[in-house]
Motif scaffolding. Structure first.
Motif, PDB file in Angstrom:
ATOM      1  N   GLY A 109     -47.174  83.266  83.878  1.00 45.72           N
ATOM      2  CA  GLY A 109     -47.529  83.663  82.516  1.00 45.72           C
ATOM      3  C   GLY A 109     -48.599  82.782  81.901  1.00 45.72           C
ATOM      4  N   LYS A 110     -49.278  81.996  82.729  1.00 47.10           N
ATOM      5  CA  LYS A 110     -50.281  81.055  82.206  1.00 47.10           C
ATOM      6  C   LYS A 110     -51.351  81.763  81.360  1.00 47.10           C
ATOM      7  N   SER A 111     -51.915  82.856  81.902  1.00 46.92           N
ATOM      8  CA  SER A 111     -53.014  83.532  81.196  1.00 46.92           C
ATOM      9  C   SER A 111     -52.563  84.085  79.850  1.00 46.92           C
ATOM     10  N   VAL A 116     -66.656  76.382  97.717  1.00 47.16           N
ATOM     11  CA  VAL A 116     -66.313  77.230  96.567  1.00 47.16           C
ATOM     12  C   VAL A 116     -65.737  76.370  95.448  1.00 47.16           C
ATOM     13  N   ARG A 117     -64.794  75.484  95.809  1.00 48.72           N
ATOM     14  CA  ARG A 117     -64.157  74.644  94.786  1.00 48.72           C
ATOM     15  C   ARG A 117     -65.186  73.738  94.108  1.00 48.72           C
ATOM     16  N   GLU A 118     -66.070  73.185  94.921  1.00 48.51           N
ATOM     17  CA  GLU A 118     -67.078  72.272  94.368  1.00 48.51           C
ATOM     18  C   GLU A 118     -67.922  72.981  93.305  1.00 48.51           C
ATOM     19  N   ASN A 122     -49.827  79.380 100.049  1.00 50.68           N
ATOM     20  CA  ASN A 122     -51.254  79.060 100.204  1.00 50.68           C
ATOM     21  C   ASN A 122     -51.690  78.001  99.186  1.00 50.68           C
ATOM     22  N   ASP A 123     -51.293  78.203  97.925  1.00 48.84           N
ATOM     23  CA  ASP A 123     -51.757  77.322  96.844  1.00 48.84           C
ATOM     24  C   ASP A 123     -51.203  75.899  96.982  1.00 48.84           C
ATOM     25  N   MET A 124     -49.951  75.801  97.488  1.00 48.91           N
ATOM     26  CA  MET A 124     -49.318  74.482  97.536  1.00 48.91           C
ATOM     27  C   MET A 124     -49.648  73.710  98.813  1.00 48.91           C
TER      28      MET A 124
HETATM   29  O1   DC Z   1     -54.319  82.460  88.563  1.00 50.02           O
HETATM   30  P1   DC Z   1     -54.820  83.538  89.525  1.00 50.02           P
HETATM   31  O2   DC Z   1     -53.697  84.246  90.215  1.00 50.02           O
HETATM   32  O3   DC Z   1     -55.759  84.500  88.886  1.00 50.02           O
HETATM   33  O4   DC Z   1     -55.646  82.722  90.647  1.00 50.02           O
HETATM   34  C1   DC Z   1     -56.216  83.352  91.762  1.00 50.02           C
HETATM   35  C2   DC Z   1     -56.262  82.376  92.943  1.00 50.02           C
HETATM   36  O5   DC Z   1     -57.195  81.344  92.671  1.00 50.02           O
HETATM   37  C3   DC Z   1     -54.939  81.694  93.268  1.00 50.02           C
HETATM   38  O6   DC Z   1     -54.432  82.107  94.505  1.00 50.02           O
HETATM   39  C4   DC Z   1     -55.240  80.226  93.370  1.00 50.02           C
HETATM   40  C5   DC Z   1     -56.687  80.089  93.070  1.00 50.02           C
HETATM   41  N1   DC Z   1     -56.935  79.099  92.009  1.00 50.02           N
HETATM   42  C6   DC Z   1     -57.190  77.806  92.392  1.00 50.02           C
HETATM   43  O7   DC Z   1     -57.151  77.496  93.582  1.00 50.02           O
HETATM   44  N2   DC Z   1     -57.501  76.869  91.457  1.00 50.02           N
HETATM   45  C7   DC Z   1     -57.532  77.206  90.163  1.00 50.02           C
HETATM   46  N3   DC Z   1     -57.837  76.260  89.261  1.00 50.02           N
HETATM   47  C8   DC Z   1     -57.251  78.525  89.754  1.00 50.02           C
HETATM   48  C9   DC Z   1     -56.934  79.461  90.705  1.00 50.02           C
END
Ligand code: DC
Length: 216
Positions: free
Chosen positions: A16-18, A104-106, A179-181
Motif C-alpha cells: 500500500g506504499k503508493s 539501471v539502478r545507477e 527477487n526484491d529481497m
Molecule cells: O513498487 P512497484 O511494484 O511498482 O516496483 C516495481 C519493481 O521495481 C519491484 O519489483 C522492485 C523494483 N523497485 C526497486 O528495485 N527499487 C525501488 N526503489 C522501487 C522499485
C-alpha cells in the motif's frame, strides 16, 4: 513549514506504499515520487525495444537516451504518459528483472536523488531509506503479510475490470518478494533507523493517520 524535508517509504510490493504516499503527499502539500513506476517504465521500454535483460552495450545506449520524469503525478517516459501501460502483471515482472541490473539502478537512483534534493518529497520504493535518501528526515517501512497483500491486489484488479486468480496474484507477490529481497544490489531491507508499520487489518485511512502521526 519552510525547510525541506524528505519522507522515505519502503516495503514489499502490495503493502500500500503508493496509495499511502500519494495521500500523505496531498495532505502535506508536497510532491510524491513513485520510484517503482520508474523501474516499471525502464522494464517496459527494454521489453518493447527487445533489449536483453543483462548489462550490455544496447542497454547502455538505451539508458543514455531515456528520459523519465513526473509531471502532475503522471509518469512520463520519453515525452509520453505511460501510467496505464506500466501497471500490468507482465510489467511488474519486467520491472523486478531490470531492477537487479546495476546500470539501471545507477541511472534511476541518480534521477531520484536529484528529485529528492530540490524540495520536500515523499518517495516510495525498496531502497529509499537504505540508499537513495539515506539522510531522509523520516523513514517508514510499510509491511503486510503476503496473503493480505495478495488479497488487496486481487480486489483491486477485480475493480479495474482485469481480474486474475487469487492464487496467481499470491504467487506473483511471493516471486517479487523473493527477487526484491535476494538481489545483490540494494535489496529490499528496512533501514536501521526506519519505523516499521505492519498494516495487516488496518484501513487505508488508519494507515494514513498512523504515518501522519509518526512525522508530526
Ligand atoms: O513498487 P512497484 O511494484 O511498482 O516496483 C516495481 C519493481 O521495481 C519491484 O519489483 C522492485 C523494483 N523497485 C526497486 O528495485 N527499487 C525501488 N526503489 C522501487 C522499485
Amino acid at each position: 513549514m519552510n525547510e525541506i524535508f524528505r519522507i522515505a517509504i519502503d516495503g514489499p510490493g502490495g503493502a500500500g506504499k503508493s496509495t499511502i504516499a500519494k495521500a500523505v503527499a496531498a495532505r502535506l502539500g508536497i510532491d510524491y515520487i513513485d520510484t517503482g513506476a520508474m523501474y516499471r517504465a525502464v522494464g517496459y521500454k527494454m521489453n518493447r525495444e527487445g533489449i536483453p535483460f543483462e548489462e550490455c552495450p544496447q542497454l547502455r545506449t538505451m539508458l543514455d537516451s531515456t528520459d523519465i520524469d513526473f509531471v502532475s503525478g503522471d509518469i512520463i517516459l520519453d515525452g509520453q504518459i505511460v501510467n496505464s501501460l506500466i501497471r500490468t502483471p507482465e510489467v511488474s515482472l519486467l520491472a523486478s528483472g531490470c531492477s537487479a541490473l546495476p546500470m539501471v539502478r545507477e541511472k534511476l537512483v541518480k534521477i531520484q536523488r536529484s528529485m529528492g534534493n530540490r524540495k520536500s518529497v515523499i518517495m516510495d520504493g525498496r531502497d529509499i531509506g537504505t540508499n537513495v535518501l539515506k539522510d531522509a528526515e523520516y523513514k517508514i517501512f510499510l509491511t503486510a503479510s503476503a496473503e493480505e497483500r495478495a488479497n488487496r491486489r486481487f480486489l483491486e484488479l477485480q475493480e479495474k475490470g482485469t481480474p486474475q486468480e487469487y492464487r496467481a496474484v499470491l504467487e506473483d507477490i511471493k516471486q517479487r518478494d523473493h527477487n526484491d529481497m535476494t538481489r545483490k544490489l540494494n535489496p529490499l531491507a528496512k533501514a536501521d533507523d526506519a519505523i516499521e508499520l505492519n498494516t495487516d487489518g488496518m484501513s487505508i485511512e488508519e494507515v494514513i493517520r498512523a504515518v501522519l502521526d509518526l512525522i508530526k
